[in-house]
Motif scaffolding. Structure first.
Motif, PDB file in Angstrom:
ATOM      1  N   VAL A 295      21.903  19.703 104.376  1.00  0.00           N
ATOM      2  CA  VAL A 295      20.731  20.351 104.976  1.00  0.00           C
ATOM      3  C   VAL A 295      19.744  19.303 105.459  1.00  0.00           C
ATOM      4  CG1 VAL A 295      18.676  21.704 104.376  1.00  0.00           C
ATOM      5  CG2 VAL A 295      20.924  22.538 103.750  1.00  0.00           C
ATOM      6  N   TRP A 296      19.519  18.258 104.642  1.00  0.00           N
ATOM      7  CA  TRP A 296      18.557  17.225 105.025  1.00  0.00           C
ATOM      8  C   TRP A 296      19.007  16.515 106.298  1.00  0.00           C
ATOM      9  CZ3 TRP A 296      13.789  15.776 104.549  1.00  0.00           C
ATOM     10  CH2 TRP A 296      13.432  14.501 104.964  1.00  0.00           C
ATOM     11  N   LYS A 297      20.297  16.249 106.425  1.00  0.00           N
ATOM     12  CA  LYS A 297      20.792  15.515 107.586  1.00  0.00           C
ATOM     13  C   LYS A 297      20.830  16.376 108.848  1.00  0.00           C
ATOM     14  CE  LYS A 297      23.439  12.164 105.003  1.00  0.00           C
ATOM     15  NZ  LYS A 297      24.752  11.721 104.566  1.00  0.00           N
ATOM     16  N   GLU A 298      21.176  17.653 108.703  1.00  0.00           N
ATOM     17  CA  GLU A 298      21.365  18.505 109.876  1.00  0.00           C
ATOM     18  C   GLU A 298      20.089  19.220 110.312  1.00  0.00           C
ATOM     19  OE1 GLU A 298      24.625  21.088 109.103  1.00  0.00           O
ATOM     20  OE2 GLU A 298      26.032  19.437 108.827  1.00  0.00           O
ATOM     21  N   GLU A 299      19.270  19.624 109.385  1.00  0.00           N
ATOM     22  CA  GLU A 299      18.065  20.371 109.715  1.00  0.00           C
ATOM     23  C   GLU A 299      16.865  19.456 109.504  1.00  0.00           C
ATOM     24  OE1 GLU A 299      18.002  24.126 107.678  1.00  0.00           O
ATOM     25  OE2 GLU A 299      20.179  24.266 107.784  1.00  0.00           O
ATOM     26  N   LYS A 300      16.416  18.857 110.574  1.00  0.00           N
ATOM     27  CA  LYS A 300      15.396  17.810 110.492  1.00  0.00           C
ATOM     28  C   LYS A 300      14.043  18.314 109.993  1.00  0.00           C
ATOM     29  CE  LYS A 300      17.984  14.572 112.089  1.00  0.00           C
ATOM     30  NZ  LYS A 300      18.618  13.680 111.204  1.00  0.00           N
TER      31      LYS A 300
ATOM     32  N   THR B  27      13.496  20.298 107.504  1.00  0.00           N
ATOM     33  CA  THR B  27      13.613  20.756 106.120  1.00  0.00           C
ATOM     34  C   THR B  27      13.437  19.572 105.184  1.00  0.00           C
ATOM     35  OG1 THR B  27      15.083  22.552 106.736  1.00  0.00           O
ATOM     36  CG2 THR B  27      15.113  21.866 104.436  1.00  0.00           C
ATOM     37  N   LEU B  28      12.587  19.741 104.190  1.00  0.00           N
ATOM     38  CA  LEU B  28      12.317  18.721 103.190  1.00  0.00           C
ATOM     39  C   LEU B  28      12.951  19.174 101.880  1.00  0.00           C
ATOM     40  CD1 LEU B  28      10.679  16.097 102.697  1.00  0.00           C
ATOM     41  CD2 LEU B  28       8.779  17.550 102.040  1.00  0.00           C
ATOM     42  N   VAL B  29      13.764  18.330 101.260  1.00  0.00           N
ATOM     43  CA  VAL B  29      14.458  18.666 100.013  1.00  0.00           C
ATOM     44  C   VAL B  29      13.944  17.756  98.911  1.00  0.00           C
ATOM     45  CG1 VAL B  29      16.685  18.898  98.867  1.00  0.00           C
ATOM     46  CG2 VAL B  29      16.502  19.345 101.321  1.00  0.00           C
ATOM     47  N   LEU B  30      13.387  18.362  97.846  1.00  0.00           N
ATOM     48  CA  LEU B  30      12.865  17.601  96.710  1.00  0.00           C
ATOM     49  C   LEU B  30      13.549  18.040  95.424  1.00  0.00           C
ATOM     50  CD1 LEU B  30       9.009  17.518  97.267  1.00  0.00           C
ATOM     51  CD2 LEU B  30      10.554  15.600  97.288  1.00  0.00           C
TER      52      LEU B  30
END
Length: 140
Positions: A113-118, A120-123
């Motif tokens: 998700v982090w790589k494809e959907e710019k 979107t922030l994943v913590l």
């Protein structure tokens, strides 16, 4: 009477000036342009509410709509109760309960998700090492 009115106007003007200066200083710091936040939680009661509220507040101040997804592993604290309470307030907040056996798959999905959907922030807010690790940001 006139002194009170002038004093109040001066205080209001000073307050507005300080507010404007603080906004200018705040937005000079590079803010992530994310409109969706994915939080991985497990025993994260000390940070999850602050993360969710600050993300919504920052996006609201910038005039953007946003959403939050919490991926929650079973925990022994009040993390899930906090997320459920915030879910009642924010309609764009969703949460998913996940078994611990799916940790690898969830982490791989978060990387994707982090790589494809710019935007979107994943913590990762899971506490490890007795709470000594800071939240982990999935980055490229």
């Amino acid at each position: 009477m006139e002194q009170w009115v002038l004093s109040l106007l001066a205080m209001y003007g000073l307050f507005e000036l300080l507010l404007t200066l603080s906004r200018l200083c705040w937005f000079q710091v590079e803010q992530p342009e994310a409109d969706h936040l994915v939080l991985i939680t497990e025993n994260s009661q000390h940070s999850v509410e602050w993360m969710i509220r600050s993300f919504y507040t920052m996006n609201r101040l910038q005039g953007r709509s946003c959403g939050v997804t919490c991926v929650h592993y079973p925990s022994t604290d009040d993390t899930l109760d906090i997320i459920r309470r915030l879910d009642l307030k924010h309609s764009s907040l969703t949460y998913k309960l996940v078994e611990k056996s799916l940790i690898k798959e969830i982490e791989e999905e978060c990387q994707r998700v982090w790589k494809e959907e710019k935007r979107t922030l994943v913590l990762d807010l899971r506490i490890s090492n007795e709470g000594k690790d800071p939240p982990r940001l999935f980055a490229q």
